[in-house]
Scaffold this motif. Structure first.
Motif, mmCIF file in Angstrom:
data_model
loop_
_atom_site.group_PDB
_atom_site.id
_atom_site.type_symbol
_atom_site.label_atom_id
_atom_site.label_comp_id
_atom_site.label_asym_id
_atom_site.label_seq_id
_atom_site.Cartn_x
_atom_site.Cartn_y
_atom_site.Cartn_z
ATOM 1 N N ARG A 1 0.780 -1.040 0.042
ATOM 2 C CA ARG A 1 -0.087 0.150 -0.073
ATOM 3 C C ARG A 1 0.838 1.430 0.012
ATOM 4 O O ARG A 1 0.655 2.199 -0.683
ATOM 5 C CB ARG A 1 -0.951 0.031 1.277
ATOM 6 N N ARG A 2 1.806 1.092 0.916
ATOM 7 C CA ARG A 2 2.812 2.365 0.883
ATOM 8 C C ARG A 2 3.647 2.554 -0.690
ATOM 9 O O ARG A 2 3.596 3.948 -0.975
ATOM 10 C CB ARG A 2 3.996 2.424 1.868
ATOM 11 N N ARG B 1 1.001 4.238 -2.881
ATOM 12 C CA ARG B 1 0.686 5.542 -2.469
ATOM 13 C C ARG B 1 1.979 6.223 -3.107
ATOM 14 O O ARG B 1 1.829 7.376 -3.657
ATOM 15 C CB ARG B 1 0.464 5.505 -1.249
ATOM 16 N N TYR C 1 1.584 6.553 -7.019
ATOM 17 C CA TYR C 1 0.754 7.600 -7.415
ATOM 18 C C TYR C 1 1.045 9.000 -7.191
ATOM 19 O O TYR C 1 0.604 9.862 -8.090
ATOM 20 C CB TYR C 1 -0.600 7.411 -6.540
ATOM 21 N N CYS C 2 1.699 9.249 -6.004
ATOM 22 C CA CYS C 2 2.299 10.525 -5.696
ATOM 23 C C CYS C 2 3.480 11.024 -6.480
ATOM 24 O O CYS C 2 3.789 12.185 -6.530
ATOM 25 C CB CYS C 2 2.202 10.786 -4.141
#
Length: 74
Positions: A13-14, A17, A20-21
């Motif tokens: 999940r990290r 993220r 995506y960022c």
């Protein structure tokens, strides 16, 4: 490029993220640390327990410039 397999949903999940960022991620697995831009995070649906395959492009930090100055002359 480095390919890393993880069974931790938190790490996956990290990484998603960070991908995506558009920022670099640090992934630590079994005492080894991987640092770089995340290119892809893929779930391997046919394995038990679940695992994710993370592809990282390593980033090399540039050393700081020492002794360089910009002159204020017109």
């Amino acid at each position: 490029m480095q390919t890393v397999e993880t069974t931790s949903s938190v790490e996956a999940r990290r990484c998603r993220r960070a991908q995506y960022c558009g920022r670099a991620a640090e992934l630590s697995l079994n005492g080894s640390k991987f640092f770089g831009m995340v290119r892809s995070v893929q779930e391997d649906r046919f394995s038990i327990p679940q695992r994710w395959i993370v592809t990282i492009v390593p980033t090399v930090e540039k050393p700081p410039l020492v002794g360089w100055r910009y002159s204020s002359r017109p």
